[in-house]
Write a protein that holds these residues in place. Structure first.
Motif, PDB file in Angstrom:
ATOM      1  N   LEU A  62       3.953  -7.985 -18.942  1.00 44.32           N
ATOM      2  CA  LEU A  62       2.508  -8.154 -18.744  1.00 44.32           C
ATOM      3  C   LEU A  62       2.235  -9.107 -17.589  1.00 44.32           C
ATOM      4  O   LEU A  62       1.211  -9.804 -17.575  1.00 44.32           O
ATOM      5  N   PHE A  63       3.132  -9.163 -16.612  1.00 42.17           N
ATOM      6  CA  PHE A  63       2.951 -10.054 -15.473  1.00 42.17           C
ATOM      7  C   PHE A  63       1.710  -9.643 -14.675  1.00 42.17           C
ATOM      8  O   PHE A  63       1.334  -8.463 -14.620  1.00 42.17           O
ATOM      9  N   SER A  64       1.109 -10.630 -14.056  1.00 42.79           N
ATOM     10  CA  SER A  64      -0.095 -10.381 -13.251  1.00 42.79           C
ATOM     11  C   SER A  64      -0.047 -11.258 -12.000  1.00 42.79           C
ATOM     12  O   SER A  64       0.915 -11.982 -11.778  1.00 42.79           O
ATOM     13  N   GLY A  65      -1.129 -11.170 -11.220  1.00 42.67           N
ATOM     14  CA  GLY A  65      -1.208 -11.986 -10.010  1.00 42.67           C
ATOM     15  C   GLY A  65      -0.410 -11.378  -8.867  1.00 42.67           C
ATOM     16  O   GLY A  65       0.147 -10.283  -8.956  1.00 42.67           O
ATOM     17  N   SER A  66      -0.340 -12.098  -7.773  1.00 41.08           N
ATOM     18  CA  SER A  66       0.336 -11.624  -6.575  1.00 41.08           C
ATOM     19  C   SER A  66       1.842 -11.874  -6.652  1.00 41.08           C
ATOM     20  O   SER A  66       2.306 -12.770  -7.370  1.00 41.08           O
ATOM     21  N   PHE A 122       0.795  -6.550 -11.485  1.00 46.79           N
ATOM     22  CA  PHE A 122       0.768  -7.261 -10.210  1.00 46.79           C
ATOM     23  C   PHE A 122      -0.309  -6.667  -9.296  1.00 46.79           C
ATOM     24  O   PHE A 122      -0.531  -5.453  -9.269  1.00 46.79           O
ATOM     25  N   SER A 123      -0.942  -7.545  -8.555  1.00 48.76           N
ATOM     26  CA  SER A 123      -1.971  -7.134  -7.607  1.00 48.76           C
ATOM     27  C   SER A 123      -1.691  -7.760  -6.254  1.00 48.76           C
ATOM     28  O   SER A 123      -0.682  -8.435  -6.055  1.00 48.76           O
ATOM     29  N   GLY A 124      -2.594  -7.543  -5.310  1.00 51.04           N
ATOM     30  CA  GLY A 124      -2.396  -8.089  -3.973  1.00 51.04           C
ATOM     31  C   GLY A 124      -1.480  -7.210  -3.142  1.00 51.04           C
ATOM     32  O   GLY A 124      -1.308  -6.018  -3.422  1.00 51.04           O
ATOM     33  N   VAL A 125      -0.858  -7.785  -2.139  1.00 52.23           N
ATOM     34  CA  VAL A 125      -0.069  -7.022  -1.184  1.00 52.23           C
ATOM     35  C   VAL A 125       1.401  -7.392  -1.281  1.00 52.23           C
ATOM     36  O   VAL A 125       1.764  -8.437  -1.825  1.00 52.23           O
ATOM     37  N   LYS A 140      -0.834  -2.831  -9.643  1.00 53.99           N
ATOM     38  CA  LYS A 140      -2.144  -2.736  -8.995  1.00 53.99           C
ATOM     39  C   LYS A 140      -2.063  -3.238  -7.556  1.00 53.99           C
ATOM     40  O   LYS A 140      -3.024  -3.819  -7.022  1.00 53.99           O
ATOM     41  N   LEU A 141      -0.916  -3.051  -6.959  1.00 53.38           N
ATOM     42  CA  LEU A 141      -0.697  -3.508  -5.594  1.00 53.38           C
ATOM     43  C   LEU A 141      -1.533  -2.683  -4.625  1.00 53.38           C
ATOM     44  O   LEU A 141      -1.748  -1.482  -4.833  1.00 53.38           O
ATOM     45  N   SER A 142      -1.989  -3.316  -3.569  1.00 60.95           N
ATOM     46  CA  SER A 142      -2.890  -2.646  -2.627  1.00 60.95           C
ATOM     47  C   SER A 142      -2.506  -2.987  -1.189  1.00 60.95           C
ATOM     48  O   SER A 142      -1.461  -3.585  -0.931  1.00 60.95           O
ATOM     49  N   GLY A 143      -3.378  -2.583  -0.248  1.00 58.63           N
ATOM     50  CA  GLY A 143      -3.098  -2.811   1.168  1.00 58.63           C
ATOM     51  C   GLY A 143      -2.160  -1.751   1.709  1.00 58.63           C
ATOM     52  O   GLY A 143      -1.853  -0.748   1.063  1.00 58.63           O
ATOM     53  N   PHE A 158      -2.016   1.536  -2.917  1.00 62.74           N
ATOM     54  CA  PHE A 158      -1.707   1.431  -1.498  1.00 62.74           C
ATOM     55  C   PHE A 158      -2.573   2.406  -0.697  1.00 62.74           C
ATOM     56  O   PHE A 158      -2.886   3.511  -1.151  1.00 62.74           O
ATOM     57  N   SER A 159      -2.936   1.973   0.498  1.00 59.81           N
ATOM     58  CA  SER A 159      -3.769   2.792   1.381  1.00 59.81           C
ATOM     59  C   SER A 159      -3.152   2.805   2.778  1.00 59.81           C
ATOM     60  O   SER A 159      -2.098   2.209   3.019  1.00 59.81           O
ATOM     61  N   GLY A 160      -3.821   3.513   3.682  1.00 63.07           N
ATOM     62  CA  GLY A 160      -3.312   3.591   5.046  1.00 63.07           C
ATOM     63  C   GLY A 160      -2.223   4.630   5.175  1.00 63.07           C
ATOM     64  O   GLY A 160      -1.975   5.443   4.278  1.00 63.07           O
ATOM     65  N   LYS A 161      -1.564   4.611   6.318  1.00 62.73           N
ATOM     66  CA  LYS A 161      -0.551   5.616   6.621  1.00 62.73           C
ATOM     67  C   LYS A 161       0.830   5.189   6.132  1.00 62.73           C
ATOM     68  O   LYS A 161       1.119   4.001   5.977  1.00 62.73           O
TER      69      LYS A 161
END
Length: 1000
Positions: free
Chosen positions: A486-490, A511-514, A534-537, A559-562
């Protein structure tokens, strides 16, 4: 008078005349040896006292007397036959030629050493049989012939030794039966016959007559039948070792009569029944007992556990019940191994309270209750292994101060609560495994103190919170598995400091952030799994710089972008970027139908993959496919026609060279030969050809004495590349000049029963011959994958695996410097008439440079398709791990009966096919249908070893020495347990320390 004459004429005649007769005999010895290190540098004839008493290795009865009583050439690095001239030294009592290169046979001349008391010829290259006349030495007390290549029977005459106290024939090739006459040597105190391929036979009951015997070692002697009750008469026995045999029946009650015994080793047999319930109190000196890897049943006797034991090994049996509490009173107990049984109930609550407990392994049992808080009471506990039980409660608080702990495995239990803060930061710990429990809370910042931690596995728990920045201080961390929590944060930025990290698995968390952009600093990262977070960027471009990455899963994130084009630089076995918000084109390397599942769920992605982009590129793709197919067919046709033309031209040229001028050949021998080069050369005709390839032929030559040899004939100037094959019945591989030199250099100095013997080589400017021992059953690959594959039942296949692994282990661990074969495969494993295996073909073998931590770098790839380790293809680093991968493929061949590459696999090889088939269809679909199902459990264990050896991560592959031990522990008469669930294989965890088959 002679001394005065010598003085009178000292200016007229050389000093050598002044050297006494014994000195002259020793000069003859010196002339018979090669001495590359100059051991004999002071053995000259310019001596002041006319004797050799001051020479290195020489001892005289009295200074200046001239009577030599001892010749000690131990570790002198000299080579040559045994010097029979020694027996002309009439007062000689001691001979030691230990650890040299003494070759040839022992002759009956030794019996003339009438004063000899000690004879040590251990660790040499002696061949032939044991001279029956050795028993005629009236004063001989100590005989050590360990580590040679002696064969045949132990002569019955050995029962006539008059004063012999110790005999050691360990690690030879003695293949008769243990003679009953040995029971007549009434003076004998030590009998060590371990590690010889004796014919199957029982322990002679007459051994019980040796009432002065203190040490009896019969390890790995092919013993069968029961342990005779007559051994109870050995009332002076201190050490009994009957391990690694095929002994059956119960542990006899008579053994408890050994009142002076300190150590008993009965492990790895087929013993059954219960341990004697009483009689153990008659053995007050017993300190170490090992009855592991048998089929013992019942409970553990209270009396046994009441002794002052130091080490107790009961693992891998069928023992059950509650373990006796009284073991806690053993004040000397430092090692307790109980894994792989059916013990239940709680562990003794005071275990470790009164003893310096160092190692406890109770894995794979039915234990329950809490972990005893007393285990580390004396601060000595180093290994705590408790996986696959039903332990509950919390980790005791006082474990935070157990600074001696190095390895902890508490996985697959029901332990809960928070991990004590100090436990995270134990300073010596290298392995911390808490997987599959119910732990809660966060990883403590104290983890920064765990400076030796290399493996952290806390997956499948309820850990929460953020990963602390302090995790980046673990500069020795190699694997970090924290999935299904249940880890969270970056992700902490400090994670990029883990320069040794090869595996990072944090999937199924929050996990979130990049992803940190400088992730490229993790140069050794082989597996990255961040799926279902929930990683993004953007996906960092620098992931493409992780040159050894072969597993990448970033699916089910945001994740987004190419997709970075740099991902094309990776050699990925697994890629999954599905279920994100990626856009743009798929990099061309991955725009293939086989990768379609890697990109699903990204509406903005498109590429030339059928079905990914609603069919708009289907026609275009199909056009490409047909074009490529046409090109392939055309190219193949041209190649076949050209190859046929070349073959006929080449054959005509080669046939013109078949005649040889016998007067121009140079012979280099590596063993004592019973034939000449002329006998070999006269038999090289077409009728004797047994194999051929692009670079030469192999002939079977039957000698005048009836023996056969195999002759590999290599033409100079072969254009064959380093990784092309010669299918010739002597293994396959390269035969360039460099290959010839490598083979000669390697096999010329190797002496091992599981490595093919190179008798000699003959050469001229245009032709080279290698003369090997003849292997009548050819190569494993040819036999296994032909219609004769049914000859190889499971016991034979298991024996082949053990033999081949022992040969490779010798190369990796016992050769100085170590040798990497680089072309391990089934065609390079040859079989003798009894299906004994030998490793062959050392044409691309390389010495490992001790100064290169990661191995030597090669300019080209050596090896064969289907056997090459994944990292080798792009790092070109040579080390033992690449051999281990290749051997793992051989194991999979033995288990499945399939070839390493086959059209039925599609774009996969055998390794990938096994993994896929296991996952989709289960065990039965993998096993060779020719194998008897009664061996299923054993085959499953061997399959596990093959999967370990072919791990994509080199660091996860066991050493070859460990592979040997694992294979030896799986005997055809000792079925072992394996874990299965719904017909699927559960991989076993092995390492080079102490875990013997614990499932992970």
């Amino acid at each position: 008078m002679s001394r005065y004459l010598c003085f009178a004429f000292m200016f007229l005649i050389p000093f050598s005349i002044c050297l006494n007769q014994e000195g002259h005999f020793l000069q003859q010895l010196k002339l018979g040896f090669d001495d590359p290190d100059g051991f004999f540098s002071d053995w000259d004839d310019t001596v002041a006292d006319y004797t050799p008493c001051h020479w290195t290795g020489i001892t005289c009865s009295e200074p200046g007397s001239g009577f030599v009583i001892a010749v000690d050439l131990s570790n002198a690095n000299v080579a040559g036959p045994f010097p029979a001239v020694l027996c002309r030294l009439t007062g000689l009592k001691f001979i030691s030629l230990y650890n040299n290169s003494i070759n040839g046979t022992l002759s009956d001349d030794l019996s003339s050493c009438r004063s000899l008391v000690r004879l040590n010829l251990a660790q040499n290259f002696l061949t032939g049989t044991l001279p029956a006349s050795l028993a005629e030495l009236p004063e001989l007390r100590y005989l050590d012939l360990t580590g040679n290549n002696l064969s045949g029977d132990i002569p019955a005459s050995f029962g006539m030794f008059q004063k012999l106290e110790a005999i050691s024939l360990v690690d030879n090739l003695i293949d008769g039966k243990i003679p009953a006459e040995l029971g007549n040597i009434s003076t004998l105190k030590q009998l060590n016959l371990s590690y010889n391929p004796f014919s199957p036979g029982q322990i002679p009951p007459e051994i019980g007559n040796l009432t002065n015997l203190e040490v009896l070692w019969l390890t790995d002697c092919n013993l069968i039948g029961p342990i005779p009750d007559s051994l109870a008469r050995l009332n002076k026995l201190v050490d009994l070792d009957l391990a690694i045999n095929k002994l059956t029946g119960p542990v006899p009650n008579a053994l408890t009569e050994l009142s002076n015994v300190v150590q008993i080793e009965l492990y790895n047999n087929s013993l059954t029944g219960e341990l004697p319930l009483t009689g153990w109190l008659k053995m007050p000196a017993l300190r170490l007992i090992d009855v592991s890897m048998n089929m013992l049943t019942g409970t553990v006797p209270e009396e046994l556990c009441s002794l002052q034991l130091e080490s107790l090994h009961l693992y891998e049996n069928e023992l059950e019940g509650k373990f006796p509490e009284i073991i806690s009173n053993s004040s000397n107990l430092y090692e307790l191994r109980l894994f792989g049984n059916r013990f239940s109930g709680s562990l003794p609550k005071d275990l470790g309270k009164n003893s310096p407990l160092v190692l406890l392994d109770v894995s794979n049992n039915l234990f329950s209750g809490e972990i005893p808080a007393s285990l580390c009471r004396n601060g000595a506990l180093e290994e705590l292994l408790m996986i696959h039980n039903s332990f509950s409660g919390e980790i005791p608080l006082n474990f935070s101060k157990c600074h001696s702990l190095k390895r902890v495995r508490l996985g697959y239990n029901k332990i809960s609560g928070k991990v004590p803060l100090g436990f995270w930061g134990l300073p010596q710990i290298s392995l911390l495994e808490l997987v599959e429990n119910s732990f809660t809370g966060a990883i403590g910042k104290t983890i920064a103190d765990a400076g030796n931690l290399s493996t952290l596995n806390i997956a499948n728990n309820n850990f929460s919170g953020e990963l602390p920045d302090e995790i980046g201080f673990l500069d020795r961390l190699i694997e970090f598995s924290g999935s299904n929590n249940l880890f969270s944060g970056s992700l902490p930025a400090s994670i990029v400091n883990l320069k040794q990290l090869t595996k990072l698995d944090l999937h199924n968390n929050g996990f979130s952030g990049v992803i940190p952009t400088s992730i490229n600093s993790l140069r050794k990262l082989n597996e990255l799994n961040l799926a279902n977070n929930k990683l993004s960027g953007n996906i960092p471009v620098k992931i493409g710089e992780l040159s050894v990455l072969n597993y990448l899963d970033l699916s089910k994130n945001q994740f987004s972008g190419k997709i970075p084009v740099g991902l094309q630089n990776l050699r990925l076995n697994q890629l999954n970027l599905s279920s994100n918000s990626l856009i743009g084109d798929i990099p061309p390397v991955y725009a293939k139908k086989m990768y379609i599942n890697s990109f699903l769920g990204n509406p903005g992605l498109c590429g030339d993959i059928e079905g990914l982009c609603d069919g708009k590129n289907v026609t275009k793709s199909m056009g490409y496919v047909w074009l490529l197919r046409s090109i392939f067919v055309l190219t193949g046709s041209i190649f076949i026609i050209g190859a046929g033309w070349f073959y006929f031209q080449y054959r005509n040229i080669k046939n013109s060279k078949e005649s040889v001028d016998k007067s121009k050949w140079t012979l280099m021998s590596f063993h004592k030969l019973s034939f000449s080069e002329y006998e070999i050369l006269g038999a090289l005709d077409e009728d004797n050809v047994i194999g051929s390839g692009a670079s030469g032929k192999v002939y079977k030559v039957v000698l005048s004495n009836g023996d056969a040899v195999a002759v590999k004939k290599l033409w100079d100037g072969s254009k064959m590349g380093e990784n092309e094959d010669l299918e010739d019945g002597l293994g396959s591989g390269p035969v360039l000049d460099s290959g010839f030199e490598a083979e000669v250099e390697t096999l010329g100095r190797i002496r091992h029963k599981n490595i093919v013997r190179l008798w000699c080589c003959c050469s001229t400017k245009t032709c080279k011959l290698l003369v090997y021992e003849y292997m009548p059953n050819g190569s494993l690959g040819d036999l296994l994958h032909s219609t004769k594959g049914g000859l190889l039942d499971w016991p034979i296949r298991h024996k082949i695996a053990v033999d081949a692994s022992e040969g490779l282990a010798y190369l990796h661990h016992d050769c100085v410097p170590a040798i990497v074969h680089r072309d391990v495969k089934s065609n390079n494993i040859l079989l003798d008439g009894d299906f004994g295996a030998r490793v062959a073909d050392f044409g691309v073998a390389k010495v490992v440079d001790a100064n290169e931590k990661d191995g030597n770098s090669m300019s080209v790839i050596a090896g064969s398709c289907g056997y090459i380790a994944p990292e080798y293809a792009y790092t070109l680093r040579v080390n033992e791990k690449s051999d281990i991968y290749s051997f793992g493929v051989v194991i999979l061949e033995l288990v499945t009966g399939k070839q390493p590459i086959d059209p039925e696999y599609g774009e996969k090889d055998l390794v990938k096919w096994v993994y896929t088939t296991l996952d989709q269809k289960g065990l039965d679909a993998v096993f060779d249908p020719k194998l008897d199902s009664c061996f299923k459990e054993e085959i499953c264990k061997v399959l596990n070893i093959g999967l370990l050896c072919t791990s994509p991560l080199p660091i996860n592959r066991p050493s070859m020495r460990r592979v040997v031990k694992m294979l030896q522990e799986i005997g055809s008469l000792n079925p072992t347990k394996f874990a299965s669930k719904d017909g699927k294989l559960t991989p076993y965890y092995y390492d080079d320390a102490s875990d013997h088959g614990n499932a992970a």
